[in-house]
Design a protein around this motif. Structure first.
Motif, PDB file in Angstrom:
ATOM      1  N   UNK A  54      10.336  59.396  43.541  1.00  0.00           N
ATOM      2  CA  UNK A  54      10.634  58.641  44.763  1.00  0.00           C
ATOM      3  C   UNK A  54      10.141  57.210  44.667  1.00  0.00           C
ATOM      4  N   UNK A  55       8.968  57.014  44.042  1.00  0.00           N
ATOM      5  CA  UNK A  55       8.428  55.668  43.860  1.00  0.00           C
ATOM      6  C   UNK A  55       9.344  54.824  42.992  1.00  0.00           C
ATOM      7  N   UNK A  56       9.830  55.422  41.885  1.00  0.00           N
ATOM      8  CA  UNK A  56      10.762  54.693  41.012  1.00  0.00           C
ATOM      9  C   UNK A  56      12.110  54.443  41.710  1.00  0.00           C
ATOM     10  N   UNK A  57      12.488  55.389  42.536  1.00  0.00           N
ATOM     11  CA  UNK A  57      13.732  55.201  43.303  1.00  0.00           C
ATOM     12  C   UNK A  57      13.618  54.013  44.258  1.00  0.00           C
ATOM     13  N   UNK A  58      12.498  53.910  44.947  1.00  0.00           N
ATOM     14  CA  UNK A  58      12.267  52.751  45.818  1.00  0.00           C
ATOM     15  C   UNK A  58      12.275  51.465  45.014  1.00  0.00           C
ATOM     16  N   UNK A  59      11.653  51.512  43.840  1.00  0.00           N
ATOM     17  CA  UNK A  59      11.592  50.347  42.956  1.00  0.00           C
ATOM     18  C   UNK A  59      13.004  49.931  42.542  1.00  0.00           C
ATOM     19  N   UNK A  60      13.827  50.933  42.221  1.00  0.00           N
ATOM     20  CA  UNK A  60      15.208  50.677  41.808  1.00  0.00           C
ATOM     21  C   UNK A  60      16.009  50.048  42.959  1.00  0.00           C
ATOM     22  N   UNK A  61      15.853  50.602  44.168  1.00  0.00           N
ATOM     23  CA  UNK A  61      16.541  50.028  45.327  1.00  0.00           C
ATOM     24  C   UNK A  61      16.173  48.568  45.540  1.00  0.00           C
ATOM     25  N   UNK A  62      14.902  48.260  45.432  1.00  0.00           N
ATOM     26  CA  UNK A  62      14.437  46.889  45.646  1.00  0.00           C
ATOM     27  C   UNK A  62      14.962  45.944  44.585  1.00  0.00           C
ATOM     28  N   UNK A  63      15.027  46.424  43.332  1.00  0.00           N
ATOM     29  CA  UNK A  63      15.572  45.582  42.262  1.00  0.00           C
ATOM     30  C   UNK A  63      17.046  45.250  42.531  1.00  0.00           C
ATOM     31  N   UNK A  64      17.810  46.245  42.954  1.00  0.00           N
ATOM     32  CA  UNK A  64      19.222  46.007  43.283  1.00  0.00           C
ATOM     33  C   UNK A  64      19.337  45.032  44.446  1.00  0.00           C
ATOM     34  N   UNK A  65      18.467  45.194  45.448  1.00  0.00           N
ATOM     35  CA  UNK A  65      18.493  44.298  46.619  1.00  0.00           C
ATOM     36  C   UNK A  65      18.162  42.869  46.213  1.00  0.00           C
ATOM     37  N   UNK A  66      17.134  42.698  45.348  1.00  0.00           N
ATOM     38  CA  UNK A  66      16.747  41.360  44.884  1.00  0.00           C
ATOM     39  C   UNK A  66      17.863  40.754  44.038  1.00  0.00           C
ATOM     40  N   UNK A  67      18.486  41.589  43.196  1.00  0.00           N
ATOM     41  CA  UNK A  67      19.579  41.091  42.359  1.00  0.00           C
ATOM     42  C   UNK A  67      20.732  40.595  43.233  1.00  0.00           C
ATOM     43  N   UNK A  68      21.004  41.340  44.293  1.00  0.00           N
ATOM     44  CA  UNK A  68      22.083  40.938  45.201  1.00  0.00           C
ATOM     45  C   UNK A  68      21.764  39.625  45.912  1.00  0.00           C
ATOM     46  N   UNK A  69      20.481  39.360  46.176  1.00  0.00           N
ATOM     47  CA  UNK A  69      20.073  38.106  46.805  1.00  0.00           C
ATOM     48  C   UNK A  69      20.527  36.913  45.994  1.00  0.00           C
ATOM     49  N   UNK A  70      20.372  37.015  44.671  1.00  0.00           N
ATOM     50  CA  UNK A  70      20.686  35.875  43.805  1.00  0.00           C
ATOM     51  C   UNK A  70      22.133  35.904  43.324  1.00  0.00           C
ATOM     52  N   UNK A  71      22.753  37.093  43.289  1.00  0.00           N
ATOM     53  CA  UNK A  71      24.134  37.191  42.816  1.00  0.00           C
ATOM     54  C   UNK A  71      25.089  36.443  43.739  1.00  0.00           C
ATOM     55  N   UNK A  72      24.883  36.522  45.048  1.00  0.00           N
ATOM     56  CA  UNK A  72      25.744  35.828  45.993  1.00  0.00           C
ATOM     57  C   UNK A  72      25.266  34.443  46.371  1.00  0.00           C
ATOM     58  N   UNK A  73      24.131  34.019  45.798  1.00  0.00           N
ATOM     59  CA  UNK A  73      23.571  32.717  46.144  1.00  0.00           C
ATOM     60  C   UNK A  73      22.385  32.881  47.079  1.00  0.00           C
ATOM     61  N   UNK A  74      21.241  32.363  46.651  1.00  0.00           N
ATOM     62  CA  UNK A  74      20.021  32.588  47.427  1.00  0.00           C
ATOM     63  C   UNK A  74      20.088  31.911  48.798  1.00  0.00           C
ATOM     64  N   UNK A  75      20.609  30.674  48.826  1.00  0.00           N
ATOM     65  CA  UNK A  75      20.696  29.967  50.117  1.00  0.00           C
ATOM     66  C   UNK A  75      21.654  30.684  51.074  1.00  0.00           C
ATOM     67  N   UNK A  76      22.775  31.182  50.525  1.00  0.00           N
ATOM     68  CA  UNK A  76      23.704  31.929  51.372  1.00  0.00           C
ATOM     69  C   UNK A  76      23.039  33.186  51.927  1.00  0.00           C
ATOM     70  N   UNK A  77      22.234  33.845  51.071  1.00  0.00           N
ATOM     71  CA  UNK A  77      21.530  35.043  51.517  1.00  0.00           C
ATOM     72  C   UNK A  77      20.546  34.723  52.640  1.00  0.00           C
ATOM     73  N   UNK A  78      19.811  33.621  52.473  1.00  0.00           N
ATOM     74  CA  UNK A  78      18.821  33.249  53.487  1.00  0.00           C
ATOM     75  C   UNK A  78      19.499  32.935  54.808  1.00  0.00           C
TER      76      UNK A  78
END
Length: 457
Positions: free
Chosen positions: A79-103
């Protein structure tokens, strides 16, 4: 490695991630923080407990089988690694679409700021300050209150207040200049309308004068329409004089010619033949005068109606019977479709008879030989619709709206005998009885539609 290898688009469409990555940043961050905290506490507590031999043995089920504590320990780490994986995907999505757009789009903070900005803009819409200017003024005033009251720095607070005043004066000056320019544009549009330069008056944003400017645009549209109607009316008057002159001149010339022939002969047979011709021209002239008189009365509204309840189906059948000889000469057959029950309308029988006589005359005169004419009577909820459809023998190269005007005919060469008032009378007599009449053309198909409203029970 999986997060780095796969494209963000693939992860956004995956069942396990697509819902979570749509969360706003703040709730996602709170969820992850609480999740990490609970999982780490669980792993740490289970690790301490497993160091106790007695506790460890209580979780052992059968000798030789892996203790349940190991299974719990494994599940917590997964479960800990699963949470870690979710957060990595979320962080990747932040930068994939543009950080300023995400903010700007995916954080509650900026969503709240946008909401405040929208409300301030609405509040200041008709004030001196609009848009970003209003936001800046509010922020400056907010800093003044914050510094003066909460941080107790009066000097800096008064400095900010002076900045607010100066900024307000600058914006007030800009607003006055903009207001003056918009007033000049509105005044110039009024002058152009007064001078008749309609094409130069175009839609333009003029701030608080917008409602006045929109009214001027409506006046412009009304003037243009009136001017166009005036030109069209003038052209129609010219054409009317020309057509009336032609239609009056033809029978008068014929009468004059045959009168001279009668005077120059003593042969009784010739005199009888010439008299018959004179009678034909006289009848034609009489029909023209009567038709013109009827149209003039209908258009002026000076017409008396003697209404009574009539069965529209019986009336049309009677008109068809009276014109059967003229239709049979061209081998034209009538297909009449009507309801099974009588259709009663409160109309003037003579005027209504004239409507369908003129339509049937048109059919007999202009329909192609060896064709069928379709007449449909539809009893609808609030109205009765009568449709005549026939195939024309002449090319239908005229405007359907113009053919119902006075002295306008489909036969532009005017070789056909007639006044050119037939459809004008149909239109006038229909409208004077609160009905509508329109013409539709599809190739050689000529369609005349008469609609009468039903009276209340």
């Amino acid at each position: 490695l999986i997060v780095l290898i796969f494209k963000n688009k693939v992860e956004c469409e995956t069942v396990f991630f697509k819902d979570f990555i749509k969360w706003k940043f703040e709730p996602a961050f709170l969820f992850s923080t609480i999740g990490y905290l609970l999982l780490c506490m669980g792993i740490f507590s289970l690790s301490l407990a497993c160091m106790n031999r007695e506790f460890y043995m209580t979780f052992e089920t059968i000798k030789g089988i892996v203790p349940i504590s190991y299974i719990l320990y494994f599940c917590l780490w997964m479960l800990l690694y699963w949470m870690y994986w979710l957060d990595l995907v979320y962080i990747k999505r932040m930068f994939a679409g543009g950080f300023l757009r995400f903010v700007k789009k995916d954080t509650l903070l900026f969503t709240f700021i946008r909401w405040v900005h929208k409300k301030v803009k609405e509040l200041m819409e008709y004030s001196l300050f609009e848009g970003n200017s209003a936001t800046k003024l509010v922020l400056l005033f907010g800093l003044f209150v914050l510094v003066t009251i909460f941080f107790n720095i009066p000097v800096l607070g008064w400095f900010l207040m002076m900045a607010c005043l100066i900024y307000g004066l600058i914006q007030g000056k800009k607003y006055y200049n903009r207001l003056h320019k918009q007033y000049d544009i509105t005044l110039e549009a009024t002058k152009k309308l007064a001078e008749g330069r309609f094409d130069e008056v175009l839609p333009y944003p003029v701030g608080p004068f917008q409602s006045i400017y929109n009214s001027l645009l409506q006046v412009k549209t009304g003037f243009e329409k009136a001017l166009q109607e005036g030109i069209q009316s003038q052209n129609m008057k010219t054409e009317l004089i020309s057509n009336v002159s032609h239609d009056l001149k033809t029978p008068l010339t014929g009468i004059k010619t045959y009168v001279e022939l009668v005077e120059s002969t003593d042969d009784p047979k010739k005199i009888k033949e010439y008299a018959k011709k004179i009678e034909g021209y006289t009848n034609r002239l009489d029909r023209l005068v009567v038709d013109l008189f009827d149209v003039s009365k209908a258009n002026s509204g000076n017409i008396e109606l003697e209404k009574q309840m009539i069965d529209i189906t019986s009336l049309i059948e009677q008109v068809n019977a009276e014109h059967i000889d003229a239709l049979q000469k061209k081998n034209i057959s009538i297909v009449l479709k009507h309801p099974d029950h009588p259709v009663f309308l409160d109309l003037d029988p003579n005027k209504t008879m004239r409507i369908f006589e003129n339509l049937t005359n048109n059919i007999a005169k202009y329909s192609h030989d060896h064709t069928r004419v379709f007449m449909d009577i539809e009893d609808q909820d609030s109205q009765v619709k009568i449709t005549y459809r026939n195939t024309s023998s002449l090319p239908l190269d005229f405007n359907p709206d113009e053919i119902v005007e006075r002295f306008v005919r489909g036969d532009k060469s005017r070789h056909e005998i007639g006044s050119g008032l037939g459809l004008a009378i149909v239109k006038s007599f229909t409208e004077v009885q609160n009905g509508t009449f329109k013409i539709e053309i599809d190739g050689d198909l000529f369609k005349a539609i008469v609609t009468f409203k039903k009276e209340n029970e």
